[in-house]
Design a protein around this motif. Sequence first.
Motif, PDB file in Angstrom:
ATOM      1  N   ALA A  67      34.333  41.787  46.120  1.00  0.00           N
ATOM      2  CA  ALA A  67      34.363  40.319  46.091  1.00  0.00           C
ATOM      3  C   ALA A  67      35.163  39.816  47.282  1.00  0.00           C
ATOM      4  CB  ALA A  67      35.003  39.840  44.795  1.00  0.00           C
ATOM      5  N   ARG A  68      34.626  38.813  47.956  1.00  0.00           N
ATOM      6  CA  ARG A  68      35.362  38.176  49.053  1.00  0.00           C
ATOM      7  C   ARG A  68      35.323  36.666  48.842  1.00  0.00           C
ATOM      8  NH1 ARG A  68      33.024  39.997  54.176  1.00  0.00           N
ATOM      9  NH2 ARG A  68      31.889  38.051  54.125  1.00  0.00           N
ATOM     10  N   LEU A  69      36.495  36.118  48.717  1.00  0.00           N
ATOM     11  CA  LEU A  69      36.609  34.693  48.419  1.00  0.00           C
ATOM     12  C   LEU A  69      37.242  33.977  49.593  1.00  0.00           C
ATOM     13  CD1 LEU A  69      36.455  32.424  46.241  1.00  0.00           C
ATOM     14  CD2 LEU A  69      38.731  33.144  45.514  1.00  0.00           C
ATOM     15  N   SER A  70      36.546  32.982  50.124  1.00  0.00           N
ATOM     16  CA  SER A  70      37.137  32.130  51.157  1.00  0.00           C
ATOM     17  C   SER A  70      37.114  30.707  50.621  1.00  0.00           C
ATOM     18  CB  SER A  70      36.334  32.229  52.456  1.00  0.00           C
ATOM     19  OG  SER A  70      35.075  31.615  52.274  1.00  0.00           O
ATOM     20  N   GLU A  71      37.541  29.760  51.442  1.00  0.00           N
ATOM     21  CA  GLU A  71      37.593  28.395  50.952  1.00  0.00           C
ATOM     22  C   GLU A  71      36.191  27.859  50.641  1.00  0.00           C
ATOM     23  OE1 GLU A  71      40.101  25.091  53.035  1.00  0.00           O
ATOM     24  OE2 GLU A  71      41.209  26.937  52.615  1.00  0.00           O
ATOM     25  N   ALA A  72      35.212  28.273  51.429  1.00  0.00           N
ATOM     26  CA  ALA A  72      33.868  27.701  51.309  1.00  0.00           C
ATOM     27  C   ALA A  72      32.918  28.556  50.483  1.00  0.00           C
ATOM     28  CB  ALA A  72      33.279  27.496  52.703  1.00  0.00           C
ATOM     29  N   MET A  73      33.263  29.814  50.270  1.00  0.00           N
ATOM     30  CA  MET A  73      32.260  30.765  49.813  1.00  0.00           C
ATOM     31  C   MET A  73      32.848  31.845  48.915  1.00  0.00           C
ATOM     32  SD  MET A  73      29.285  30.299  51.263  1.00  0.00           S
ATOM     33  CE  MET A  73      29.208  30.235  53.068  1.00  0.00           C
TER      34      MET A  73
ATOM     35  N   GLN B 299      40.245  39.364  48.936  1.00  0.00           N
ATOM     36  CA  GLN B 299      39.234  40.395  48.745  1.00  0.00           C
ATOM     37  C   GLN B 299      39.684  41.307  47.625  1.00  0.00           C
ATOM     38  OE1 GLN B 299      37.453  42.502  51.945  1.00  0.00           O
ATOM     39  NE2 GLN B 299      38.174  41.041  53.475  1.00  0.00           N
ATOM     40  N   CYS B 300      38.726  41.765  46.849  1.00  0.00           N
ATOM     41  CA  CYS B 300      39.083  42.798  45.883  1.00  0.00           C
ATOM     42  C   CYS B 300      37.854  43.645  45.582  1.00  0.00           C
ATOM     43  CB  CYS B 300      39.672  42.211  44.608  1.00  0.00           C
ATOM     44  SG  CYS B 300      38.569  41.183  43.668  1.00  0.00           S
ATOM     45  N   SER B 301      38.089  44.851  45.120  1.00  0.00           N
ATOM     46  CA  SER B 301      37.003  45.780  44.822  1.00  0.00           C
ATOM     47  C   SER B 301      37.234  46.413  43.461  1.00  0.00           C
ATOM     48  CB  SER B 301      36.940  46.886  45.871  1.00  0.00           C
ATOM     49  OG  SER B 301      36.650  46.320  47.129  1.00  0.00           O
ATOM     50  N   PHE B 302      36.152  46.607  42.745  1.00  0.00           N
ATOM     51  CA  PHE B 302      36.215  47.271  41.445  1.00  0.00           C
ATOM     52  C   PHE B 302      35.119  48.331  41.400  1.00  0.00           C
ATOM     53  CE2 PHE B 302      38.390  43.364  40.711  1.00  0.00           C
ATOM     54  CZ  PHE B 302      39.310  43.618  39.710  1.00  0.00           C
ATOM     55  N   GLU B 303      35.425  49.435  40.744  1.00  0.00           N
ATOM     56  CA  GLU B 303      34.425  50.476  40.584  1.00  0.00           C
ATOM     57  C   GLU B 303      34.459  50.967  39.149  1.00  0.00           C
ATOM     58  OE1 GLU B 303      34.498  53.447  43.824  1.00  0.00           O
ATOM     59  OE2 GLU B 303      33.505  54.745  42.365  1.00  0.00           O
ATOM     60  N   PHE B 304      33.291  51.239  38.579  1.00  0.00           N
ATOM     61  CA  PHE B 304      33.258  51.622  37.168  1.00  0.00           C
ATOM     62  C   PHE B 304      32.019  52.462  36.891  1.00  0.00           C
ATOM     63  CE2 PHE B 304      31.796  47.314  37.966  1.00  0.00           C
ATOM     64  CZ  PHE B 304      30.509  47.326  37.476  1.00  0.00           C
ATOM     65  N   ASP B 305      32.007  53.153  35.738  1.00  0.00           N
ATOM     66  CA  ASP B 305      30.854  53.943  35.329  1.00  0.00           C
ATOM     67  C   ASP B 305      29.672  53.020  35.038  1.00  0.00           C
ATOM     68  OD1 ASP B 305      32.110  56.350  35.524  1.00  0.00           O
ATOM     69  OD2 ASP B 305      32.724  56.416  33.406  1.00  0.00           O
ATOM     70  N   ALA B 306      28.472  53.515  35.353  1.00  0.00           N
ATOM     71  CA  ALA B 306      27.273  52.713  35.144  1.00  0.00           C
ATOM     72  C   ALA B 306      26.808  52.801  33.693  1.00  0.00           C
ATOM     73  CB  ALA B 306      26.163  53.165  36.093  1.00  0.00           C
ATOM     74  N   THR B 307      27.636  52.283  32.777  1.00  0.00           N
ATOM     75  CA  THR B 307      27.254  52.172  31.363  1.00  0.00           C
ATOM     76  C   THR B 307      27.531  50.744  30.913  1.00  0.00           C
ATOM     77  OG1 THR B 307      29.449  52.700  30.500  1.00  0.00           O
ATOM     78  CG2 THR B 307      27.971  54.564  30.924  1.00  0.00           C
ATOM     79  N   ASP B 308      26.866  50.329  29.836  1.00  0.00           N
ATOM     80  CA  ASP B 308      27.014  48.951  29.373  1.00  0.00           C
ATOM     81  C   ASP B 308      28.471  48.601  29.073  1.00  0.00           C
ATOM     82  OD1 ASP B 308      24.294  48.468  29.544  1.00  0.00           O
ATOM     83  OD2 ASP B 308      23.897  49.101  27.490  1.00  0.00           O
TER      84      ASP B 308
ATOM     85  N   GLY C 226      34.654  42.289  33.832  1.00  0.00           N
ATOM     86  CA  GLY C 226      35.803  41.542  33.311  1.00  0.00           C
ATOM     87  C   GLY C 226      36.959  41.532  34.302  1.00  0.00           C
ATOM     88  N   GLY C 227      37.142  42.647  35.016  1.00  0.00           N
ATOM     89  CA  GLY C 227      38.192  42.720  36.035  1.00  0.00           C
ATOM     90  C   GLY C 227      37.955  41.746  37.168  1.00  0.00           C
ATOM     91  N   VAL C 228      36.726  41.724  37.671  1.00  0.00           N
ATOM     92  CA  VAL C 228      36.376  40.787  38.749  1.00  0.00           C
ATOM     93  C   VAL C 228      36.580  39.350  38.276  1.00  0.00           C
ATOM     94  CG1 VAL C 228      34.529  39.988  40.289  1.00  0.00           C
ATOM     95  CG2 VAL C 228      34.628  42.407  39.626  1.00  0.00           C
ATOM     96  N   ILE C 229      36.076  39.062  37.088  1.00  0.00           N
ATOM     97  CA  ILE C 229      36.133  37.695  36.560  1.00  0.00           C
ATOM     98  C   ILE C 229      37.585  37.258  36.339  1.00  0.00           C
ATOM     99  CG2 ILE C 229      35.521  36.303  34.512  1.00  0.00           C
ATOM    100  CD1 ILE C 229      33.270  36.879  36.626  1.00  0.00           C
ATOM    101  N   GLY C 230      38.406  38.176  35.852  1.00  0.00           N
ATOM    102  CA  GLY C 230      39.823  37.868  35.658  1.00  0.00           C
ATOM    103  C   GLY C 230      40.483  37.464  36.970  1.00  0.00           C
ATOM    104  N   ARG C 231      40.166  38.190  38.036  1.00  0.00           N
ATOM    105  CA  ARG C 231      40.747  37.867  39.350  1.00  0.00           C
ATOM    106  C   ARG C 231      40.274  36.504  39.845  1.00  0.00           C
ATOM    107  NH1 ARG C 231      42.755  42.418  42.249  1.00  0.00           N
ATOM    108  NH2 ARG C 231      42.960  41.065  44.063  1.00  0.00           N
ATOM    109  N   LEU C 232      38.983  36.211  39.645  1.00  0.00           N
ATOM    110  CA  LEU C 232      38.450  34.921  40.113  1.00  0.00           C
ATOM    111  C   LEU C 232      39.071  33.764  39.334  1.00  0.00           C
ATOM    112  CD1 LEU C 232      34.666  35.804  40.556  1.00  0.00           C
ATOM    113  CD2 LEU C 232      36.422  35.599  42.333  1.00  0.00           C
ATOM    114  N   ARG C 233      39.246  33.989  38.033  1.00  0.00           N
ATOM    115  CA  ARG C 233      39.854  32.954  37.204  1.00  0.00           C
ATOM    116  C   ARG C 233      41.291  32.706  37.672  1.00  0.00           C
ATOM    117  NH1 ARG C 233      38.437  34.883  31.903  1.00  0.00           N
ATOM    118  NH2 ARG C 233      36.380  33.940  32.053  1.00  0.00           N
ATOM    119  N   ALA C 234      41.989  33.812  37.939  1.00  0.00           N
ATOM    120  CA  ALA C 234      43.392  33.699  38.369  1.00  0.00           C
ATOM    121  C   ALA C 234      43.508  33.010  39.730  1.00  0.00           C
ATOM    122  CB  ALA C 234      44.031  35.088  38.416  1.00  0.00           C
ATOM    123  N   SER C 235      42.451  33.089  40.538  1.00  0.00           N
ATOM    124  CA  SER C 235      42.517  32.469  41.850  1.00  0.00           C
ATOM    125  C   SER C 235      42.237  30.971  41.788  1.00  0.00           C
ATOM    126  CB  SER C 235      41.529  33.145  42.809  1.00  0.00           C
ATOM    127  OG  SER C 235      40.219  32.799  42.427  1.00  0.00           O
ATOM    128  N   GLY C 236      41.959  30.468  40.591  1.00  0.00           N
ATOM    129  CA  GLY C 236      41.865  29.026  40.409  1.00  0.00           C
ATOM    130  C   GLY C 236      40.462  28.442  40.548  1.00  0.00           C
TER     131      GLY C 236
END
Lengths: 112, 152
Positions: free
Chosen positions: B68-74, B4-13, B21-31
């Motif tokens: 974000a919550r990542l399990s084996e199936a979902m 599980q991970c959480s990210f928070e940021f200002d609502a600007t482009d 990018g932070g979320v995506i980096g973590r997902l990429r690192a998780s394989g």
Amino acid sequence: MFLSSKQHGGARVVTVKAERIDAAVAIQFKENMRTETDGGPERVILDLSEVSFIDSSGLGAIVAAMKHLGADRRLDLAGLSPMVEKVFRLTRMDTVFTLFPSLDDAMTELGG
Amino acid sequence: MSHQCSFEFDATDLAARDGIGGVIGRLRASGLPATLVGDVELALVEAVNNVIEHAFGGKPGHRIAIHARLSEAMLDLRIIDDGRPLPGGRVPQAKSLDPGLPRADLPEGGFGWTLIHQLTDQVDYQRRDACNMLSLRFRLTGTPRTGREIAP
């Protein structure tokens, strides 16, 4: 800058010098496209080979650029990465634009 | 495997680029496979664009959270903001483009939900405690998920 362009045969080739066309740059993209294409030849080729990510704002900006060219000119797209191509396919915009795998392919079509 | 991970940021482009990018980096690192990560990034960008543009009307001074919550199936992503609710309190439908439209009438927007619906396996929306909660679910096993076309 964000876009660079050159004349190539009978076409104006506009190259996007950025990895992303997203909400943060969509308006700038639209404005720059006008500058690069106003008064140019009938065919414009947008070279997307340096772009790895596009979102719906970027897609909308490309559609706007095409509409701005008017009915007598055309905008072709070249060098789409799989992820960029997917955005066009999922929105069915691949049926509106002609997509070429590379700039060379687009240029070859020019002579044919 | 469960993360599980959480990210928070200002609502600007620009802040959204970094936050996602932070979320995506973590997902990429998780394989996770690169194609899936690409789809997740696009769906997330579209959902967050909608929050910035519509829930907050483009006004600065707001925050967006992604859990974000990542399990084996979902992979489950939840996007939370305290902006205006979705119109009618429900997730907008995908729209199908009519390719026969004259060039001048082609839409320049409204593709966001179309992409989100096609890239995800399930989309749920709840309004709770004056917050929007949009859930995007990606199945990691079983039937291939992406490339589902809308019936013409």
